[in-house]
Motif scaffolding. Structure first.
Motif, short mmCIF file in Angstrom:
data_model
loop_
_atom_site.label_atom_id
_atom_site.label_comp_id
_atom_site.label_asym_id
_atom_site.label_seq_id
_atom_site.Cartn_x
_atom_site.Cartn_y
_atom_site.Cartn_z
N CYS A 206 67.73 46.30 10.71
CA CYS A 206 66.54 45.54 11.10
C CYS A 206 65.49 46.43 11.76
O CYS A 206 64.31 46.09 11.74
CB CYS A 206 66.91 44.38 12.02
SG CYS A 206 67.25 44.84 13.73
N ARG A 207 65.91 47.54 12.36
CA ARG A 207 65.03 48.54 12.98
C ARG A 207 64.26 48.00 14.20
O ARG A 207 63.32 48.64 14.65
CB ARG A 207 64.02 49.12 11.98
CG ARG A 207 64.54 49.39 10.60
CD ARG A 207 65.80 50.22 10.58
NE ARG A 207 65.60 51.63 10.86
CZ ARG A 207 66.58 52.54 10.87
NH1 ARG A 207 67.82 52.16 10.61
NH2 ARG A 207 66.33 53.80 11.13
N TYR B 21 57.76 41.11 22.03
CA TYR B 21 57.55 42.45 21.47
C TYR B 21 56.63 42.48 20.25
O TYR B 21 56.29 43.55 19.76
CB TYR B 21 58.91 43.06 21.05
CG TYR B 21 59.92 43.08 22.16
CD1 TYR B 21 59.83 44.01 23.20
CD2 TYR B 21 60.96 42.16 22.20
CE1 TYR B 21 60.76 44.03 24.22
CE2 TYR B 21 61.90 42.16 23.22
CZ TYR B 21 61.79 43.10 24.23
OH TYR B 21 62.71 43.12 25.24
N GLY B 22 56.24 41.30 19.75
CA GLY B 22 55.48 41.27 18.50
C GLY B 22 53.99 41.45 18.70
O GLY B 22 53.47 41.64 19.81
N ARG C 97 54.41 50.16 19.59
CA ARG C 97 53.76 50.05 18.29
C ARG C 97 54.78 49.93 17.16
O ARG C 97 54.61 49.17 16.19
CB ARG C 97 52.85 51.25 18.04
CG ARG C 97 51.58 51.25 18.89
CD ARG C 97 50.56 52.24 18.33
NE ARG C 97 51.11 53.58 18.21
CZ ARG C 97 51.11 54.50 19.17
NH1 ARG C 97 50.57 54.20 20.34
NH2 ARG C 97 51.63 55.71 18.97
N ALA C 98 55.89 50.67 17.29
CA ALA C 98 56.94 50.60 16.27
C ALA C 98 57.55 49.21 16.22
O ALA C 98 57.79 48.65 15.13
CB ALA C 98 58.02 51.65 16.57
N ARG C 99 57.80 48.60 17.38
CA ARG C 99 58.39 47.26 17.42
C ARG C 99 57.42 46.23 16.86
O ARG C 99 57.83 45.30 16.15
CB ARG C 99 58.79 46.90 18.86
CG ARG C 99 59.98 47.69 19.37
CD ARG C 99 60.24 47.41 20.82
NE ARG C 99 61.40 48.17 21.31
CZ ARG C 99 61.74 48.29 22.59
NH1 ARG C 99 60.98 47.69 23.51
NH2 ARG C 99 62.79 48.98 22.95
N GLN C 100 56.14 46.38 17.17
CA GLN C 100 55.14 45.46 16.62
C GLN C 100 55.09 45.56 15.10
O GLN C 100 54.99 44.55 14.40
CB GLN C 100 53.77 45.75 17.23
CG GLN C 100 53.64 45.32 18.68
CD GLN C 100 52.30 45.72 19.29
OE1 GLN C 100 51.54 46.50 18.70
NE2 GLN C 100 52.01 45.21 20.47
N GLY C 101 55.20 46.78 14.60
CA GLY C 101 55.20 46.97 13.15
C GLY C 101 56.42 46.36 12.49
O GLY C 101 56.32 45.73 11.43
N LEU D 138 58.11 39.19 9.71
CA LEU D 138 57.46 37.89 9.63
C LEU D 138 56.61 37.72 8.38
O LEU D 138 56.00 36.67 8.19
CB LEU D 138 56.59 37.66 10.88
CG LEU D 138 57.35 37.49 12.20
CD1 LEU D 138 56.38 37.38 13.36
CD2 LEU D 138 58.25 36.28 12.15
N ILE D 139 56.56 38.75 7.52
CA ILE D 139 55.74 38.66 6.31
C ILE D 139 56.12 37.44 5.48
O ILE D 139 55.27 36.67 5.04
CB ILE D 139 55.88 39.96 5.47
CG1 ILE D 139 54.95 41.04 6.04
CG2 ILE D 139 55.57 39.71 4.01
CD1 ILE D 139 55.07 42.37 5.32
N ASN D 140 57.42 37.24 5.25
CA ASN D 140 57.87 36.15 4.40
C ASN D 140 58.45 34.97 5.18
O ASN D 140 58.84 33.97 4.58
CB ASN D 140 58.93 36.66 3.41
CG ASN D 140 58.34 37.62 2.39
OD1 ASN D 140 57.36 37.30 1.72
ND2 ASN D 140 58.92 38.80 2.29
N HIS D 141 58.53 35.09 6.49
CA HIS D 141 59.14 34.02 7.28
C HIS D 141 58.19 32.82 7.34
O HIS D 141 57.02 32.97 7.69
CB HIS D 141 59.45 34.51 8.69
CG HIS D 141 60.37 33.60 9.45
ND1 HIS D 141 61.73 33.63 9.29
CD2 HIS D 141 60.12 32.61 10.33
CE1 HIS D 141 62.29 32.73 10.06
NE2 HIS D 141 61.33 32.08 10.70
N PRO D 142 58.67 31.62 7.01
CA PRO D 142 57.77 30.45 7.00
C PRO D 142 57.41 30.03 8.43
O PRO D 142 58.18 30.21 9.37
CB PRO D 142 58.60 29.38 6.30
CG PRO D 142 60.02 29.77 6.56
CD PRO D 142 60.03 31.27 6.59
N LEU D 143 56.23 29.43 8.56
CA LEU D 143 55.78 28.97 9.87
C LEU D 143 56.23 27.53 10.09
O LEU D 143 55.42 26.60 10.15
CB LEU D 143 54.25 29.09 9.96
CG LEU D 143 53.70 30.51 9.85
CD1 LEU D 143 52.18 30.49 9.87
CD2 LEU D 143 54.24 31.38 10.97
N ASP D 144 57.54 27.34 10.18
CA ASP D 144 58.06 25.97 10.33
C ASP D 144 58.83 25.79 11.63
O ASP D 144 59.77 25.00 11.70
CB ASP D 144 58.92 25.59 9.12
CG ASP D 144 60.06 26.56 8.87
OD1 ASP D 144 60.19 27.53 9.64
OD2 ASP D 144 60.82 26.36 7.91
#
Length: 681
Positions: free
Chosen positions: A45-46, A116-117, A81-85, A91-97
C-alpha cells in the motif's frame, strides 16, 4: 542489537524488528493499510513511507528491518508529500459513498485521509468499477471500495487455512475475489470484516442497521464454546446489534469465530418471555403469572423427598445461578446434582485431570500435538487457529485418534478408537517416536470423548499417555481436556455434582437449568415432573411442566470459568425480554416460596458467598495451577470409534439453533457439498 534514531529519539530494538515496529515502541504513529501485526508483510500500500537518511527515496517502514545507526524521519515534508500522493492514488477509484457505508465512523481510510491525505483530487477520468462477489450469508462485499491491501487474502491463507480468496489479474484490472464463484467457508470469516481497512467487506446481517456512535458498548464473555473468548456486545435500546472481539492475548488474541460473532440474532427468536404451566387436562402449556408459577412449583417441590429430586445445570449457565440452584437443592434435602449434561464420565479427584493445563497460549510452545476424540476446528475454532499458526511457524507434527477431519493443517491419522491410543503407548517408531523426541509434547482430549461407558478408563489411559510420552514436567503440563461448555469448569469448581451419583430415570421431579441436551431429556422418567428454567423454547421447554423464563448471557452479569480454569466476568448489555428475569433471582424467589430462603438478596452477596467457599473465583482472569496426581480408573476399553461431537459447527446450542443467520450458513455448506458431489459424478 541495532540502535537507530527516529525523529531524534534513540532506540535499541531486537534484530529483525521493522522500522514501523520500532516507531510504535516509541509511541510514534505511522499510517498503514496493508500491514497487520498478525499477518505477513506484503508492503503493497506504501502508506507507511518514511525518510531514511542516505536513501534515494522514501522507504516502506513495514518491510524495512531496523539497522544500526539508521536515522529516520516520519514527519518531514518529504514524507508528508509522499503520504498525500499515496492517499490520492488510493482514492482515485474509491467511490464517495461514506454516507451509506457501514464502515463509516470506524474506517481506517476515512481516518487516514483526514490525518495524512490531500484536500483535493487531480483525477478527472472515469472511476473504475469492480463487480461485487457473493461470499455467503455473512460477508457483504462492495469491491469497488477495495484498495487491494490483501489483508483478507493473507488472513484466509495464514490464519483461517483456506485459500478461497485471492488477487486476480494485474495492474488496473487487479481485484480480490474467488477463482470459482463460491462462498467463503471458514469458521473465522467474520474476522476479515474487522481487518478490512475500508468498506469493501462488511457484515451482511448488520448492514444498514446502526451507526457505531449510536451503540452502547459492553465488555463480555462468549458462551458458545469453552474458550471464554473476550467479546464486546454493541447494543441499542433492548437489542443486540452486533458482537465484536476484544483483545486478549492469552485466549482469543483479536479474533472470534463466526458462531460467536453472528449468532446474536438468535437472542430475539423463540424466546421465553413469561412463565408457563402445563394444564393437567389438555396437557398443553398455558401462560401463567410469576405468583402462580412459583406457588405451583413450590407445592410440587415440597411433595417430593430430597432423595427423589434432581437438578441439572446446562452449558451456558453462569456460576451465580449454578450456586443458587445448588443451595436451593441442598436446602430441600437433595444432593442429586450434575452439570455434565452430555453424559461425560470422568474422575474429578484431581483438577488437572479435566482442565486445559497447558493453557490456550501454551499451544504456541508445543512441539508435538496428539488429538484424541476431538475436532478443534468445530469445538474451538480459535484454538484450532493457534495450532495452525504453530504448524506454520515450526511444522510441528500433529496426530489424531478419532474421525478423519480437515483441520487446515496436515494431520497424521493414527486410529479411531481408544485401543489405538493404548497401542500407541507401546510403539517405538512412527508418531510415538515424534512424541518421545519432543521437548514439550501435548495431548488434547475432547470432553466428548468421555461421553461413553468407558469414559473413566479413557481418562486413565490419557493420563498414562501423558506420563509415557514425557508431557508432564516441572515447567510443563501437556495434558489437556477441551470442554465445549462455557462454564463447565466453573460448575465443577462449585461442586455442582453428586458425590455418590444418581439415576435420573428414578427421580420424581427434575429441575433443568438451561438444559436442552438429548442425553438428559432421554434419561428422565416419562412421568417425572420437570421444572425448566431457560431463555429459549427449545427441547427442554417442550418437556417441561413448569417454565421459568430466564436471561441469556447478554442480559445478565455473570462469572464464567473457561476450559483452562480461568474465571472471567461477563457484563449485562441489555434487559431480558418481557417478564424474563436473571436466573439467580428466579431461584432466590422460588426458595422463599419453598420456605427455604437463600441467604443472599443481591448479586454482590451471591459472589461473596461463592468467593468465601471457593476462593479461586476471587482471582479474576487468573488460573489456579493444580497439582498432578492419579486420576481416572483402569477398566475395559470399548472397541468403538470416537464419535463427532456435533453435526454442524453452526448448530450447537439453543441460541444458534434459533439463529436465522446460522441456519443460512448450514444451508450454504449443504449446497456446496451437493455441488462437489455433482462435480465428482
Amino acid at each position: 542489537m541495532p540502535k537507530l534514531t527516529i525523529n531524534d529519539q534513540e532506540i535499541e530494538v531486537a534484530p529483525g524488528t521493522s522500522i514501523l515496529q520500532a516507531a510504535e515502541q516509541l509511541g510514534i504513529e505511522i499510517p498503514r493499510f496493508c500491514y497487520h501485526d498478525r499477518l505477513s508483510v506484503p508492503a503493497n500500500c506504501r502508506m507507511c513511507l518514511v525518510e531514511l537518511e542516505g536513501a534515494p527515496k522514501p522507504v516502506a517502514s513495514c518491510a524495512m528491518a531496523a539497522g544500526d545507526n539508521m536515522i529516520i524521519r516520519t514527519d518531514s515534508d518529504k514524507v508528508k508529500r509522499a503520504r498525500q500522493g499515496v492517499m490520492e492514488m488510493l482514492l482515485i477509484n474509491h467511490p464517495l459513498d461514506c454516507p451509506i457505508c457501514d464502515q463509516g465512523g470506524e474506517c481506517d481510510l476515512q481516518d487516514q485521509a483526514m490525518a495524512y491525505g490531500y484536500d483535493r483530487s487531480r483525477y478527472a477520468e472515469n472511476k473504475r468499477a469492480v463487480k461485487d462477489k457473493n461470499l455467503g450469508p455473512l460477508i457483504k462485499t462492495i469491491m469497488t471500495r477495495c484498495i487491494n491491501c490483501t489483508r483478507c487474502v493473507r488472513f484466509g491463507e495464514e490464519v483461517a487455512g483456506v485459500t478461497e480468496l485471492g488477487q486476480l489479474n494485474r495492474g488496473e484490472d487487479a481485484e480480490i475475489g474467488t477463482f470459482i464463484e463460491q462462498a467463503v467457508t471458514t469458521e473465522l470469516s467474520g474476522n476479515m470484516i474487522d481487518i478490512c481497512p475500508v468498506g469493501a467487506l462488511t457484515s451482511k446481517p448488520y448492514a444498514f442497521t446502526a451507526r457505531p456512535w449510536e451503540l452502547r458498548k459492553t465488555e463480555s464473555i462468549d458462551v458458545h464454546d469453552g474458550l471464554g473468548c473476550n467479546i464486546r456486545v454493541d447494543s441499542r435500546g433492548s437489542e443486540v446489534m452486533r458482537i465484536l472481539p476484544r483483545l486478549n492475548e492469552e485466549i482469543n488474541e483479536e479474533w472470534i469465530d463466526d458462531r460467536t460473532r453472528f449468532a446474536y440474532d438468535g437472542l430475539k427468536k423463540k424466546r421465553l418471555d413469561r412463565p408457563y404451566i402445563r394444564d393437567t387436562k389438555t396437557k398443553k402449556l398455558v401462560e401463567a403469572g410469576w405468583e402462580e408459577a412459583f406457588t405451583y412449583a413450590a407445592d410440587k417441590l415440597r411433595t417430593f423427598k430430597g432423595s427423589n429430586m434432581a437438578a441439572f445445570a446446562g452449558d451456558m449457565c453462569s456460576t451465580e445461578e449454578v450456586i443458587a440452584l445448588k443451595d436451593l437443592m441442598h436446602a430441600l434435602g437433595s444432593d442429586n446434582l450434575d452439570c455434565r449434561v452430555d453424559g461425560e464420565q470422568f474422575d474429578l479427584s484431581e483438577k488437572a485431570g479435566y482442565v486445559f493445563n497447558s493453557t490456550i497460549a501454551g499451544i504456541d510452545e508445543a512441539d508435538a500435538i496428539l488429538l484424541v476424540g476431538v475436532n478443534p476446528r468445530q469445538e474451538a475454532a480459535i484454538l484450532n487457529a493457534r495450532i495452525r499458526r504453530n504448524w506454520l511457524d515450526r511444522r510441528i507434527p500433529v496426530g489424531n485418534i478419532g474421525p478423519e477431519m480437515d483441520l487446515t493443517y496436515p494431520v497424521s491419522q493414527i486410529g479411531t478408537t481408544p485401543k489405538d491410543l493404548e497401542n500407541l503407548l507401546g510403539q517405538k517408531d512412527g508418531f510415538a517416536h515424534k512424541l518421545r523426541g519432543a521437548e514439550k509434547p501435548m495431548i488434547i482430549i475432547g470432553a466428548g470423548a468421555f461421553a461413553r461407558e468407558d469414559g473413566p478408563a479413557i481418562q486413565a489411559l490419557a493420563r498414562r499417555a501423558a506420563e509415557t510420552f514425557g508431557m508432564i514436567k516441572e515447567d510443563w503440563n501437556g495434558y489437556n481436556v477441551l470442554h465445549m461448555a462455557a462454564n463447565r469448569i466453573g460448575a465443577l469448581e462449585v461442586e455442582f455434582i453428586s458425590k455418590e451419583g444418581f439415576n435420573p430415570a428414578q427421580m420424581g421431579i427434575v429441575y433443568l437449568l438451561n438444559v436442552d441436551t438429548p442425553y438428559v431429556l432421554e434419561h428422565i422418567h416419562p412421568e417425572a415432573f420437570v421444572i425448566y428454567q431457560g431463555h429459549h423454547g427449545d427441547a427442554g421447554a417442550k418437556r417441561a411442566d413448569i417454565i421459568f423464563p430466564g436471561a441469556a448471557y447478554t442480559e445478565k452479569h455473570g462469572i464464567y470459568m473457561n476450559t483452562e480454569g480461568r474465571p472471567q466476568m461477563a457484563k449485562k448489555a441489555i434487559d431480558a425480554p418481557g417478564e424474563a428475569r436473571e436466573d439467580w433471582k428466579i431461584l432466590r424467589a422460588l426458595s422463599a416460596y419453598c420456605n427455604k430462603p437463600l441467604r443472599y438478596d443481591d448479586l454482590f452477596q451471591v459472589r461473596e458467598r461463592i468467593v468465601n467457599e471457593y476462593p479461586q473465583f476471587d482471582l479474576m482472569d487468573e488460573i489456579a495451577v493444580g497439582s498432578w496426581g492419579d486420576f481416572g480408573s483402569e477398566g475395559k476399553l470399548l472397541d468403538e470409534d470416537f464419535q463427532p461431537r456435533y453435526e454442524s459447527f453452526y448448530q450447537t446450542n439453543v441460541i444458534t439453533r434459533a439463529s436465522t443467520t446460522m441456519r443460512e450458513c448450514v444451508e450454504q455448506l449443504e449446497e456446496k457439498e451437493e455441488r462437489v458431489l455433482e462435480a465428482a459424478e
